[in-house]
Design an enzyme around this catalytic site. Structure first.
Site, PDB file in Angstrom:
ATOM      1  CG  ASP A 112      15.281  23.887 -12.157  1.00 20.33           C
ATOM      2  OD1 ASP A 112      15.055  22.659 -12.141  1.00 20.33           O
ATOM      3  OD2 ASP A 112      14.449  24.744 -11.775  1.00 20.33           O
ATOM      4  CG  HIS A 172      11.373  23.624  -8.476  1.00 16.51           C
ATOM      5  ND1 HIS A 172      11.112  22.617  -9.377  1.00 16.51           N
ATOM      6  CD2 HIS A 172      12.402  24.333  -9.025  1.00 16.51           C
ATOM      7  CE1 HIS A 172      11.918  22.729 -10.418  1.00 16.51           C
ATOM      8  NE2 HIS A 172      12.719  23.760 -10.227  1.00 16.51           N
ATOM      9  CD  GLN A 199      -1.061  18.997  -9.273  1.00 12.22           C
ATOM     10  OE1 GLN A 199      -1.838  19.957  -9.150  1.00 12.22           O
ATOM     11  NE2 GLN A 199       0.123  19.114  -9.827  1.00 12.22           N
ATOM     12  CG  ASP A 200      -1.221  11.239  -7.142  1.00 16.58           C
ATOM     13  OD1 ASP A 200      -1.823  10.156  -7.279  1.00 16.58           O
ATOM     14  OD2 ASP A 200      -0.882  11.696  -6.028  1.00 16.58           O
ATOM     15  CG  ASN A 201       2.854  16.705  -9.616  1.00 14.93           C
ATOM     16  OD1 ASN A 201       1.748  16.840 -10.136  1.00 14.93           O
ATOM     17  ND2 ASN A 201       3.418  17.669  -8.905  1.00 14.93           N
ATOM     18  CE1 TYR A 218       7.230  15.123  -8.566  1.00 16.58           C
ATOM     19  CE2 TYR A 218       6.091  16.823  -7.316  1.00 16.58           C
ATOM     20  CZ  TYR A 218       6.819  16.426  -8.424  1.00 16.58           C
ATOM     21  OH  TYR A 218       7.119  17.349  -9.392  1.00 16.58           O
ATOM     22  NE  ARG A 226      12.648  15.865 -13.857  1.00 10.46           N
ATOM     23  CZ  ARG A 226      11.895  16.207 -14.915  1.00 10.46           C
ATOM     24  NH1 ARG A 226      11.060  17.265 -14.834  1.00 10.46           N
ATOM     25  NH2 ARG A 226      11.967  15.533 -16.050  1.00 10.46           N
ATOM     26  CD  GLU A 238      -2.884  -0.893   2.513  1.00 14.37           C
ATOM     27  OE1 GLU A 238      -2.668   0.054   3.324  1.00 14.37           O
ATOM     28  OE2 GLU A 238      -3.768  -1.734   2.688  1.00 14.37           O
ATOM     29  CE  LYS A 276       6.424  20.188  -4.113  1.00  9.75           C
ATOM     30  NZ  LYS A 276       7.609  20.980  -4.452  1.00  9.75           N
TER      31      LYS A 276
HETATM   32  C1  T46 Z   1       5.196  21.059 -11.401  1.00 12.04           C
HETATM   33  C2  T46 Z   1       4.186  21.112 -12.511  1.00 12.04           C
HETATM   34  C3  T46 Z   1       4.555  21.435 -13.790  1.00 12.04           C
HETATM   35  N1  T46 Z   1       3.622  21.475 -14.777  1.00 12.04           N
HETATM   36  C4  T46 Z   1       4.071  21.788 -16.145  1.00 12.04           C
HETATM   37  C5  T46 Z   1       4.772  23.137 -16.253  1.00 12.04           C
HETATM   38  C6  T46 Z   1       5.846  22.907 -17.293  1.00 12.04           C
HETATM   39  O1  T46 Z   1       5.327  23.206 -18.593  1.00 12.04           O
HETATM   40  C7  T46 Z   1       6.135  21.413 -17.235  1.00 12.04           C
HETATM   41  C8  T46 Z   1       7.437  21.096 -16.555  1.00 12.04           C
HETATM   42  O2  T46 Z   1       7.442  21.793 -15.304  1.00 12.04           O
HETATM   43  P1  T46 Z   1       8.787  21.935 -14.486  1.00 12.04           P
HETATM   44  O3  T46 Z   1       9.933  22.153 -15.421  1.00 12.04           O
HETATM   45  O4  T46 Z   1       8.529  22.955 -13.396  1.00 12.04           O
HETATM   46  O5  T46 Z   1       8.913  20.460 -13.857  1.00 12.04           O
HETATM   47  P2  T46 Z   1       9.994  20.065 -12.734  1.00 12.04           P
HETATM   48  O6  T46 Z   1      11.305  20.709 -13.017  1.00 12.04           O
HETATM   49  O7  T46 Z   1       9.933  18.598 -12.618  1.00 12.04           O
HETATM   50  O8  T46 Z   1       9.401  20.747 -11.434  1.00 12.04           O
HETATM   51  C9  T46 Z   1       9.071  20.018 -10.285  1.00 12.04           C
HETATM   52  O9  T46 Z   1      10.271  19.668  -9.681  1.00 12.04           O
HETATM   53  C10 T46 Z   1      10.391  19.635  -8.286  1.00 12.04           C
HETATM   54  C11 T46 Z   1      11.057  18.345  -7.915  1.00 12.04           C
HETATM   55  C12 T46 Z   1       9.166  19.856  -7.500  1.00 12.04           C
HETATM   56  O10 T46 Z   1       9.119  19.533  -6.325  1.00 12.04           O
HETATM   57  C13 T46 Z   1       8.006  20.524  -8.104  1.00 12.04           C
HETATM   58  O11 T46 Z   1       6.873  19.680  -7.998  1.00 12.04           O
HETATM   59  C14 T46 Z   1       8.156  20.917  -9.498  1.00 12.04           C
HETATM   60  O12 T46 Z   1       8.663  22.235  -9.495  1.00 12.04           O
HETATM   61  O13 T46 Z   1       5.054  20.826 -16.499  1.00 12.04           O
HETATM   62  C15 T46 Z   1       2.291  21.214 -14.560  1.00 12.04           C
HETATM   63  O14 T46 Z   1       1.460  21.265 -15.482  1.00 12.04           O
HETATM   64  N2  T46 Z   1       1.899  20.910 -13.280  1.00 12.04           N
HETATM   65  C16 T46 Z   1       2.802  20.843 -12.239  1.00 12.04           C
HETATM   66  O15 T46 Z   1       2.398  20.549 -11.093  1.00 12.04           O
END
Ligand code: T46
Length: 184
Positions: free
Chosen positions: A170, A62, A46-48, A132, A59, A28, A72
């Protein structure tokens, strides 16, 4: 479920039980009641899921500021990461301090990071998938970041210098000295 405190109050490692048999195992990976019984009464909305092909993809770091601050619960579906949380709660005795934990598909470990933290991870193998759960919705206007390699934070990511694979965003993230925390 095993709960592992860290050096920063509120950031905990969680390892759900795996029921192994000849086929493999069952777990689980998230149960709201199990977490509540462990003192973590949390509502996720929300799930990512992210896939990082290169080894040493970073990454982060943030955060989302209030009113959309996100807690998270991070776990790894494939591969391995070093997951990092930086305390940016201005009233916290550990403000500016970081903790990290190796999370992998093999160890099944998860890291819970409450609101008030910068979050980031580095992948330690190719083709790593991270999933996450978040306690608030993605809100771009509240999205912010800090440089992962900021000298004041001095996070030891465990990878060779200049080996990080970063997004453009970043790579241009502000320094911690220029960051004004929105968290009390
Ligand atoms: C985070 C997020 C992004 N997006 C879209 C926005 C961008 O067009 C694309 C990539 O986003 P980003 O480059 O910000 O993704 P990561 O670099 O993986 O960002 C995450 O990385 C670190 C580890 C984190 O903890 C955060 O959840 C988040 O900031 O996905 C969405 O549509 N929904 C979302 O919740």
């Amino acid at each position: 479920m095993q709960v592992e405190e860290t050096e920063i109050n509120g950031v905990v490692g969680l390892t759900p039980r795996r029921f192994a048999d000849d086929r493999g195992w069952f777990s689980e990976t998230w149960n709201q009641r199990t977490l509540k019984d462990a003192g973590l009464d949390i509502e996720f909305v929300q799930d990512n899921h992210s896939f990082s092909a290169p080894k040493h993809t970073v990454r982060g770091l943030h955060y989302q500021s209030p009113p959309a601050a996100q807690g998270k619960l991070v776990r790894v579906l494939r591969g391995e990461i070093f997951d990092v949380a930086v305390d940016v709660r201005k009233s916290s005795p550990t403000f500016g301090k970081w903790v990290g934990m190796n999370l992998s598909a093999d160890n099944g470990k998860q890291l819970y990071i409450p609101t008030g933290f910068l979050h980031g991870f580095v992948t330690l193998v190719e083709n790593t998938e991270v999933a996450y759960k978040c306690t608030d919705f993605y809100t771009p206007e509240c999205d912010g970041g800090v440089a992962f390699d900021d000298p004041d934070l001095a996070i030891d990511w465990g990878i060779p210098k200049n080996s990080a694979v970063l997004s453009t965003k970043d790579a241009a993230a502000p320094k911690f000295a220029d960051f004004n925390s929105p968290f009390a």
